[in-house]
Write a protein that holds these residues in place. Sequence first.
Motif, PDB file in Angstrom:
ATOM      1  N   GLU A 138      43.351  26.446  77.917  1.00 52.47           N
ATOM      2  CA  GLU A 138      43.900  27.597  79.051  1.00 52.47           C
ATOM      3  C   GLU A 138      45.667  28.326  77.364  1.00 52.47           C
ATOM      4  OE1 GLU A 138      44.874  28.811  82.970  1.00 52.47           O
ATOM      5  OE2 GLU A 138      43.961  27.187  82.698  1.00 52.47           O
ATOM      6  N   GLY A 139      45.524  29.126  77.750  1.00 56.03           N
ATOM      7  CA  GLY A 139      46.997  29.820  76.844  1.00 56.03           C
ATOM      8  C   GLY A 139      46.957  29.510  75.617  1.00 56.03           C
ATOM      9  N   LEU A 140      46.264  28.937  75.171  1.00 57.93           N
ATOM     10  CA  LEU A 140      45.677  28.564  73.614  1.00 57.93           C
ATOM     11  C   LEU A 140      45.208  29.222  72.697  1.00 57.93           C
ATOM     12  CD1 LEU A 140      45.788  25.218  72.031  1.00 57.93           C
ATOM     13  CD2 LEU A 140      44.519  27.485  71.444  1.00 57.93           C
ATOM     14  N   THR A 141      45.690  30.261  71.756  1.00 60.53           N
ATOM     15  CA  THR A 141      44.905  31.157  70.524  1.00 60.53           C
ATOM     16  C   THR A 141      44.872  30.159  69.667  1.00 60.53           C
ATOM     17  OG1 THR A 141      46.100  32.725  72.068  1.00 60.53           O
ATOM     18  CG2 THR A 141      44.612  33.171  70.041  1.00 60.53           C
ATOM     19  N   LEU A 142      43.383  30.572  69.108  1.00 65.00           N
ATOM     20  CA  LEU A 142      43.257  29.811  67.712  1.00 65.00           C
ATOM     21  C   LEU A 142      43.365  30.969  66.573  1.00 65.00           C
ATOM     22  CD1 LEU A 142      39.985  27.040  67.464  1.00 65.00           C
ATOM     23  CD2 LEU A 142      42.893  26.892  66.981  1.00 65.00           C
ATOM     24  N   VAL A 157      28.964  12.384  71.814  1.00 65.25           N
ATOM     25  CA  VAL A 157      28.515  11.212  72.021  1.00 65.25           C
ATOM     26  C   VAL A 157      28.188  11.739  74.129  1.00 65.25           C
ATOM     27  CG1 VAL A 157      28.250   8.646  72.737  1.00 65.25           C
ATOM     28  CG2 VAL A 157      28.930  10.223  70.184  1.00 65.25           C
ATOM     29  N   MET A 158      29.730  11.806  74.183  1.00 59.37           N
ATOM     30  CA  MET A 158      29.460  12.313  75.608  1.00 59.37           C
ATOM     31  C   MET A 158      29.698  13.314  75.727  1.00 59.37           C
ATOM     32  SD  MET A 158      30.151   9.202  76.262  1.00 59.37           S
ATOM     33  CE  MET A 158      31.168   9.293  77.610  1.00 59.37           C
ATOM     34  N   LYS A 159      29.268  14.571  74.551  1.00 62.56           N
ATOM     35  CA  LYS A 159      29.043  16.091  75.590  1.00 62.56           C
ATOM     36  C   LYS A 159      29.946  16.484  76.111  1.00 62.56           C
ATOM     37  CE  LYS A 159      24.655  14.762  73.540  1.00 62.56           C
ATOM     38  NZ  LYS A 159      24.222  14.902  72.076  1.00 62.56           N
ATOM     39  N   CYS A 160      30.823  16.902  76.137  1.00 64.26           N
ATOM     40  CA  CYS A 160      31.873  17.207  77.296  1.00 64.26           C
ATOM     41  C   CYS A 160      31.693  18.793  75.778  1.00 64.26           C
ATOM     42  CB  CYS A 160      33.681  16.541  76.890  1.00 64.26           C
ATOM     43  SG  CYS A 160      33.485  15.104  77.063  1.00 64.26           S
ATOM     44  N   ASP A 161      31.901  20.142  76.138  1.00 62.63           N
ATOM     45  CA  ASP A 161      32.581  20.971  76.453  1.00 62.63           C
ATOM     46  C   ASP A 161      33.413  21.464  76.858  1.00 62.63           C
ATOM     47  OD1 ASP A 161      30.159  21.275  74.343  1.00 62.63           O
ATOM     48  OD2 ASP A 161      28.940  22.034  76.261  1.00 62.63           O
ATOM     49  N   HIS A 162      33.817  21.277  77.239  1.00 62.34           N
ATOM     50  CA  HIS A 162      35.323  21.837  78.239  1.00 62.34           C
ATOM     51  C   HIS A 162      35.874  21.335  79.073  1.00 62.34           C
ATOM     52  CE1 HIS A 162      37.882  24.887  79.674  1.00 62.34           C
ATOM     53  NE2 HIS A 162      37.820  24.313  80.784  1.00 62.34           N
ATOM     54  N   ILE A 163      37.728  20.824  77.972  1.00 62.76           N
ATOM     55  CA  ILE A 163      38.413  19.609  78.445  1.00 62.76           C
ATOM     56  C   ILE A 163      39.079  20.975  79.316  1.00 62.76           C
ATOM     57  CG2 ILE A 163      40.210  18.199  78.170  1.00 62.76           C
ATOM     58  CD1 ILE A 163      37.963  17.536  75.889  1.00 62.76           C
ATOM     59  N   ALA A 164      39.587  20.120  80.367  1.00 63.73           N
ATOM     60  CA  ALA A 164      40.420  21.473  80.930  1.00 63.73           C
ATOM     61  C   ALA A 164      42.245  20.873  81.458  1.00 63.73           C
ATOM     62  CB  ALA A 164      40.863  20.966  82.478  1.00 63.73           C
ATOM     63  N   ALA A 165      42.652  22.004  79.943  1.00 59.61           N
ATOM     64  CA  ALA A 165      43.963  21.468  79.527  1.00 59.61           C
ATOM     65  C   ALA A 165      44.804  23.004  79.777  1.00 59.61           C
ATOM     66  CB  ALA A 165      43.663  20.783  78.294  1.00 59.61           C
TER      67      ALA A 165
END
Lengths: 473, 257
Positions: free
Chosen positions: B162-166, B122-130
């Motif tokens: 950033e820093g997170l690997t899935l 809905v808000m069309k966020c593709d990226h969240i800085a964290a």
Amino acid sequence: MQPTSHDFKANAHRALGDPNLQRAMDMMRTGFPVNRAAAIARLPEFDALRDEGIAIKNHVIANLDFYLETFEKNVVAQGGKVHWCRDAAQARETILGICRDAGAKTVTKGKSMVSEEIALNDYLEANGVTPVETDLGEYIVQIRHETPSHIIAPAVHLVKEQVAESFRATHTHLPPDRPLDEARVMCDEARTVLRAKFLSADIGITGANFLIAETGSSIIVTNEGNGDLTQTLPKAHIVLASLEKVVPTLEDASTLLRLLARSATGQEFSTYTTVSTGPRRADDTDGPAAYHVVLLDNGRTALLGGEFQDMLRCIRCAACLNHCPVYGAVGGHAYGWVYSGPMGAVLTPSLIGIEEAGNLPNASTFCGRCESVCPMRIPLPRMMRSWREREFARRLSPQAQRWGLAVWAYVARRPRLYRWVSAMTSHILSLVGGTRGRFRTLPLVAGWTDTRDMPAPEGRSFMSQWAAREKRS
Amino acid sequence: MADSPRVALFVTCLVDLFRPTVGFAAVKLLEEAGCRVEVPAAQTCCGQPAFNSGDRDNAKALARQVIDVFKGFDYVVVPSGSCGGMIKTHYPELFATDPIMADVANALAAKTFELVSFLTDVMKCDHIAARYDGVATYHDACSGLRELGIKDQPRRLLKGVEGLTLKEMATPEVCCGFGGTFCVKYPEISDKMVSDKVADIVATGADTLLCGDMGCLLNMAGKQSRLGKSIRVRHVAEVLAGMTDTTPPIAAPREKR
Ligand code: SF4
């Protein structure tokens, strides 16, 4: 078969502690879903095919009387006979009557869950007719005096060492020290033993995956070819089928067969698909002299028009069992009657009563995986919930549970009281939990804390923190 | 901010009681995405426990209460696929034969979203800085996955952290065995399911487990803690909102205050 569904919890407890069963279930849990997923990935139009299949079944259910009568007319036109049976007793008696008329001593049998439903084997045996199961899995459970634990893989609860043991105990004419550690070898042994029985059988009984109204035919699918020998070698072929198996045309059946094999075993098509139409004709080289269809209702028509009607679409592919984490944990026998897994949890209460089978629709997390893989998109969780509603309305659910629910609902329907209770509970629990962050035991939820910790609340409830924050700003 | 949507947060019972951080994380994420967030004080429970126990009367009463409290907002956002699914798919079902309630139930269903999918869809966020340092594996909670189609959305946002690997587990879509009242009605079966789940998680070698539903999180966190593992278990919103420093993982020991 005396149901033990009311003992589901105890059955499940035993199953969870049975190392062989757990080993077998581990294999099942991985095998079937992987194969199904691969088969469906190879058929992009699978979902469209599903819709087509559902439309066929819904159409039949809405016109069941018409298609059943058409089916009968065409069976008779081909020289066969249809026996309409209201319940299990009538079906058993009808089959025994046919056996008696033919002077039959032994009958071979293809895999049929309806035969389990009417407990046919015990009845025949008690009346001097020996039934011989010819599907390998069915044969194994028969010699072990067990019942199938899965609707398409009857012996899926066993590991091969157990099968070898049973073969040694039963096939005493063979050298006791023969090697039996490979499935292939055991298969060959069963084949040799069964070959003699095929040839000496007086009557062959099979189930049916589909009954074809337009031709009066019955269809079975197998991967072993045992069904073909069962139905062509003896003097008479009895098809035992529940009445919702009827479909209008061969074309319709082929649509459903494509769904069935992929959903069941991940095959494109089962190895053998056999269509039987009437008894042997004058110029046929083989085939039975008589062809009977025993058409069983046993509670199905009572589902018409009600909240469980969609269950009549079921094509018994077992995808819902294969993907059910509860079935995968405890296996089929824990369900305590013929049908297990999600389809059993919906069907069993309607066939043997919710008083006996109340556990089954309750033993579900409603994870929804069954519905998502069901080729017929049967809303299994919704129907399990319908059973819970009936139980609740009739006060059949456990009293402690009903009271707990009533107290909780009383509080939840009063927002101020609820906020207060929630604030107190989180506050107290987080104080008691202290710095450990979790509880090793906690009253009221011993079932949980016996085997896992209960995380402690962080601190004050969100709503009380939020209210304080709003006040400040 | 006049045209920014007015969003009500449906906190959910378990977040309210066990994990307020998730509520604050949700507020933060929504505000950063440009929403005006309100938390109606009169909210309690969505009614799912009653609904799944066959108690339709209480389920309906609670659904009416929720509809009443939340109907005036542009959107209702829920940090749980399970409670979100209740409102979105089961409220319309509950009132399907009630000509008056059906419309309002459908209207509420149409504007109710699970938190992460609301942010992306809905808000069309593709990226969240964290930022989060760790290897995480993600469990697909059942209702979110199968009732609301949440699969890719959390993974998409987590990829940007950033820093997170899935690292995927073998069967992220298999139920963890929580199932609401199921875990206390059939504790042995539930334990078997969560044991398998934890084994799957451990096999990935990940040090963090993320998921979008508190019920599943409490269950998996409790099991891994009992087994003496030290996997950091968190709601996905905590990571996306960058709030992992303020509170220890679920079921992990806390520092003395
Ligand atoms: S309910 Fe669906 S998935 Fe289960 S056996 Fe029937 S058709 Fe197959």
